[in-house]
Write a protein that holds these residues in place. Structure first.
Motif, PDB file in Angstrom:
ATOM      1  N   PHE A   1      78.613  -5.527 -12.906  1.00 26.00           N
ATOM      2  CA  PHE A   1      79.868  -4.781 -12.787  1.00 26.00           C
ATOM      3  C   PHE A   1      79.610  -3.289 -12.601  1.00 26.00           C
ATOM      4  O   PHE A   1      80.236  -2.637 -11.749  1.00 26.00           O
ATOM      5  N   LEU A   2      78.669  -2.738 -13.373  1.00 28.64           N
ATOM      6  CA  LEU A   2      78.346  -1.319 -13.253  1.00 28.64           C
ATOM      7  C   LEU A   2      77.741  -0.997 -11.893  1.00 28.64           C
ATOM      8  O   LEU A   2      78.054   0.034 -11.286  1.00 28.64           O
ATOM      9  N   SER A   3      76.869  -1.891 -11.407  1.00 23.52           N
ATOM     10  CA  SER A   3      76.246  -1.672 -10.092  1.00 23.52           C
ATOM     11  C   SER A   3      77.307  -1.617  -9.001  1.00 23.52           C
ATOM     12  O   SER A   3      77.292  -0.727  -8.138  1.00 23.52           O
ATOM     13  N   TYR A   4      78.245  -2.574  -9.047  1.00 24.97           N
ATOM     14  CA  TYR A   4      79.323  -2.573  -8.055  1.00 24.97           C
ATOM     15  C   TYR A   4      80.214  -1.343  -8.208  1.00 24.97           C
ATOM     16  O   TYR A   4      80.739  -0.817  -7.219  1.00 24.97           O
ATOM     17  N   THR A   5      80.377  -0.869  -9.444  1.00 23.81           N
ATOM     18  CA  THR A   5      81.176   0.335  -9.681  1.00 23.81           C
ATOM     19  C   THR A   5      80.522   1.555  -9.056  1.00 23.81           C
ATOM     20  O   THR A   5      81.183   2.369  -8.394  1.00 23.81           O
ATOM     21  N   TYR A   6      79.189   1.686  -9.251  1.00 24.29           N
ATOM     22  CA  TYR A   6      78.458   2.808  -8.650  1.00 24.29           C
ATOM     23  C   TYR A   6      78.558   2.754  -7.125  1.00 24.29           C
ATOM     24  O   TYR A   6      78.757   3.787  -6.476  1.00 24.29           O
ATOM     25  N   VAL A   7      78.412   1.563  -6.563  1.00 24.16           N
ATOM     26  CA  VAL A   7      78.515   1.395  -5.113  1.00 24.16           C
ATOM     27  C   VAL A   7      79.910   1.787  -4.627  1.00 24.16           C
ATOM     28  O   VAL A   7      80.062   2.509  -3.624  1.00 24.16           O
ATOM     29  N   ALA A   8      80.939   1.314  -5.344  1.00 25.61           N
ATOM     30  CA  ALA A   8      82.326   1.607  -4.950  1.00 25.61           C
ATOM     31  C   ALA A   8      82.611   3.107  -5.007  1.00 25.61           C
ATOM     32  O   ALA A   8      83.264   3.658  -4.105  1.00 25.61           O
ATOM     33  N   ILE A   9      82.109   3.781  -6.049  1.00 24.83           N
ATOM     34  CA  ILE A   9      82.324   5.227  -6.175  1.00 24.83           C
ATOM     35  C   ILE A   9      81.663   5.962  -5.014  1.00 24.83           C
ATOM     36  O   ILE A   9      82.257   6.862  -4.403  1.00 24.83           O
ATOM     37  N   TRP A  10      80.412   5.592  -4.702  1.00 23.72           N
ATOM     38  CA  TRP A  10      79.693   6.252  -3.606  1.00 23.72           C
ATOM     39  C   TRP A  10      80.386   6.016  -2.265  1.00 23.72           C
ATOM     40  O   TRP A  10      80.560   6.956  -1.480  1.00 23.72           O
ATOM     41  N   ILE A  11      80.783   4.770  -1.999  1.00 22.50           N
ATOM     42  CA  ILE A  11      81.473   4.464  -0.738  1.00 22.50           C
ATOM     43  C   ILE A  11      82.770   5.260  -0.640  1.00 22.50           C
ATOM     44  O   ILE A  11      83.076   5.856   0.406  1.00 22.50           O
ATOM     45  N   PHE A  12      83.534   5.291  -1.737  1.00 23.16           N
ATOM     46  CA  PHE A  12      84.812   6.008  -1.732  1.00 23.16           C
ATOM     47  C   PHE A  12      84.615   7.494  -1.445  1.00 23.16           C
ATOM     48  O   PHE A  12      85.322   8.076  -0.611  1.00 23.16           O
TER      49      PHE A  12
ATOM     50  N   LEU B   1      67.574   0.964  -1.735  1.00 18.36           N
ATOM     51  CA  LEU B   1      67.955  -0.161  -0.877  1.00 18.36           C
ATOM     52  C   LEU B   1      69.437  -0.479  -1.045  1.00 18.36           C
ATOM     53  O   LEU B   1      70.139  -0.739  -0.052  1.00 18.36           O
ATOM     54  N   THR B   2      69.925  -0.451  -2.287  1.00 16.10           N
ATOM     55  CA  THR B   2      71.348  -0.689  -2.540  1.00 16.10           C
ATOM     56  C   THR B   2      72.195   0.336  -1.799  1.00 16.10           C
ATOM     57  O   THR B   2      73.234   0.004  -1.219  1.00 16.10           O
ATOM     58  N   MET B   3      71.725   1.578  -1.783  1.00 18.85           N
ATOM     59  CA  MET B   3      72.455   2.637  -1.083  1.00 18.85           C
ATOM     60  C   MET B   3      72.475   2.371   0.419  1.00 18.85           C
ATOM     61  O   MET B   3      73.500   2.597   1.081  1.00 18.85           O
ATOM     62  N   ASN B   4      71.368   1.887   0.980  1.00 17.27           N
ATOM     63  CA  ASN B   4      71.325   1.571   2.409  1.00 17.27           C
ATOM     64  C   ASN B   4      72.309   0.461   2.758  1.00 17.27           C
ATOM     65  O   ASN B   4      73.018   0.529   3.767  1.00 17.27           O
ATOM     66  N   VAL B   5      72.337  -0.582   1.920  1.00 14.79           N
ATOM     67  CA  VAL B   5      73.271  -1.691   2.151  1.00 14.79           C
ATOM     68  C   VAL B   5      74.709  -1.196   2.030  1.00 14.79           C
ATOM     69  O   VAL B   5      75.579  -1.541   2.843  1.00 14.79           O
ATOM     70  N   ALA B   6      74.962  -0.375   0.999  1.00 13.48           N
ATOM     71  CA  ALA B   6      76.300   0.189   0.823  1.00 13.48           C
ATOM     72  C   ALA B   6      76.680   1.057   2.012  1.00 13.48           C
ATOM     73  O   ALA B   6      77.848   1.102   2.418  1.00 13.48           O
ATOM     74  N   GLY B   7      75.697   1.734   2.590  1.00 15.93           N
ATOM     75  CA  GLY B   7      75.951   2.563   3.759  1.00 15.93           C
ATOM     76  C   GLY B   7      76.426   1.758   4.949  1.00 15.93           C
ATOM     77  O   GLY B   7      77.300   2.198   5.716  1.00 15.93           O
ATOM     78  N   VAL B   8      75.870   0.559   5.117  1.00 18.39           N
ATOM     79  CA  VAL B   8      76.300  -0.324   6.207  1.00 18.39           C
ATOM     80  C   VAL B   8      77.757  -0.740   6.004  1.00 18.39           C
ATOM     81  O   VAL B   8      78.566  -0.732   6.943  1.00 18.39           O
ATOM     82  N   VAL B   9      78.098  -1.092   4.763  1.00 22.91           N
ATOM     83  CA  VAL B   9      79.487  -1.463   4.445  1.00 22.91           C
ATOM     84  C   VAL B   9      80.421  -0.290   4.719  1.00 22.91           C
ATOM     85  O   VAL B   9      81.494  -0.449   5.319  1.00 22.91           O
ATOM     86  N   LYS B  10      79.993   0.900   4.304  1.00 26.75           N
ATOM     87  CA  LYS B  10      80.814   2.101   4.518  1.00 26.75           C
ATOM     88  C   LYS B  10      81.040   2.359   6.009  1.00 26.75           C
ATOM     89  O   LYS B  10      82.155   2.713   6.424  1.00 26.75           O
ATOM     90  N   ASP B  11      80.004   2.193   6.824  1.00 25.41           N
ATOM     91  CA  ASP B  11      80.133   2.425   8.269  1.00 25.41           C
ATOM     92  C   ASP B  11      81.171   1.503   8.896  1.00 25.41           C
ATOM     93  O   ASP B  11      82.006   1.934   9.694  1.00 25.41           O
ATOM     94  N   TRP B  12      81.122   0.227   8.533  1.00 27.82           N
ATOM     95  CA  TRP B  12      82.102  -0.725   9.074  1.00 27.82           C
ATOM     96  C   TRP B  12      83.510  -0.382   8.592  1.00 27.82           C
ATOM     97  O   TRP B  12      84.488  -0.501   9.348  1.00 27.82           O
ATOM     98  N   LEU B  13      83.643   0.043   7.336  1.00 26.62           N
ATOM     99  CA  LEU B  13      84.960   0.437   6.816  1.00 26.62           C
ATOM    100  C   LEU B  13      85.497   1.661   7.565  1.00 26.62           C
ATOM    101  O   LEU B  13      86.688   1.732   7.892  1.00 26.62           O
TER     102      LEU B  13
END
Length: 354
Positions: free
Chosen positions: A16-27, A262-274
């Motif tokens: 849950f915390l990992s997804y929270t960090y990812v969501a905050i960074w993407i936002f 690596l998590t940041m790179n994956v999150a970056g791909v999601v952010k680009d598509w969004l």
């Protein structure tokens, strides 16, 4: 059962915390990009002064970083001599200043979606410049992957409905300078055992950026601002925009520190598509099928590149673990031999006394 439940709860909390960090960074990343586009675009807020906007960001970030490091002492500064600062940090600050200047300038001419597609060239630029500075080894399979990414971006550019040559030049220049900055960080800082987190990075680098940007600002934008009513800033708009830019740096520190790069790179791909979806649906930027086809090809190439990097990292970690295990075994064997020798000597000495 209770213990198993506690472990499951701990794992769920970590996920849950990992997804929270990812969501905050993407936002925050999403917000900064769209906010910058809103301010700079002539059809929106209509304040097309990218150097000034970048300077506002750097001034704000420098001030907050100074407070966090020197006043509140939340982050310890890095031990650094003036000689090292001028030879290592200052060149990185120059590259960062030019990269930010060019990337913000591109928002005046290009759509958010197309800029994200062009940013897919970052691995190509980093690898090519790494080879140039002998930080990377030339490998045919990696270069083939770089070519596939480049072809994908070229197809996306070919299908761009509102292609602007000057905007593309600016964004490609931003990618080149940012890639050079990343390579120079490895050469000038990491190789000397110096690691800067986002706060200390802003503390040392942001003032340099501010100084370097002030030179072109005096000749390019200051005369225009002096003659324009836009010289009077909206403190709410630029204050919240600058705060978002600073918060993004904190989010990077949080994401990488608590998860991985690596998590940041994956999150970056999601952010680009969004961002591409947002640009098409909300901002109403034209996104063609050829755009998506080209970016899809580049996207696959970037994913393969990240996967290869991950595999290489795991292989290196496994090799280091094996070496460490071998050293431990060797040390244990040596200690055992010394102990056996000591026991034999003690036994011989006892026999002699008898």
């Amino acid at each position: 059962m209770g213990r198993g439940g506690a472990i499951s709860e701990g794992v769920l909390k970590k996920i849950f915390l990992s997804y929270t960090y990812v969501a905050i960074w993407i936002f925050l990343s999403f917000t900064v990009i769209v906010y910058n586009k809103y301010i700079l675009d002539r059809k929106m807020y209509n304040w097309p002064y990218p150097i000034s906007l970048t300077m506002i960001h750097m001034g704000f970030c420098s001030s907050l970083a100074y407070l966090l490091v020197r006043v509140f002492k939340l982050v310890d500064p890095v031990s650094m001599s003036w000689d090292l600062y001028f030879k290592s940090v200052v060149p990185i600050g120059l590259l960062y200043a030019v990269s930010l200047w060019l990337s913000n300038s591109a928002y005046i001419y290009l759509s958010v979606s197309f800029i994200q597609m062009l940013k897919a060239l970052m691995p190509v630029a980093v690898y090519s410049i790494g080879i140039l500075f002998k930080k990377e080894q030339f490998k045919t399979n990696v270069m083939a992957n770089m070519v596939s990414i480049s072809i994908g971006v070229a197809i996306a550019a070919y299908g761009e409905a509102k292609f602007d040559t000057w905007g593309v030049i600016l964004q490609l220049g931003a990618v080149a300078f940012e890639a050079t900055r990343l390579v120079m960080i490895q050469i000038l800082l990491n190789s000397k055992g110096i690691t800067l987190n986002p706060i200390t990075s802003l503390y040392y680098v942001a003032p340099c950026c501010l100084v370097f940007l002030s030179v072109p600002w005096m000749f390019v934008e200051y005369p225009l601002l002096k003659e324009s009513s836009s010289f009077h800033l909206d403190f709410f708009i630029f204050g919240t925009n600058s705060f978002c830019a600073f918060a993004l740096n904190l989010a990077v520190f949080l994401l990488v520190g608590k998860t991985s790069a690596l998590t940041m790179n994956v999150a970056g791909v999601v952010k680009d598509w969004l961002l591409i979806a947002f640009s098409w649906s909300v901002i109403k930027d034209a996104v063609t099928s050829v755009n998506l086809l080209g970016y899809g090809l580049a996207f696959l190439g970037v994913c393969y590149y990240n996967h290869a990097k991950l595999m290489a990292m795991k292989a290196k970690e496994a090799e280091e673990a094996q070496k460490k295990a071998a050293q431990v075994d060797e040390e244990a064997g040596r200690l055992l031999e010394e102990r056996e020798g000591s026991d034999a000597f003690a036994a011989k000495k006892a026999d002699t006394q008898d």
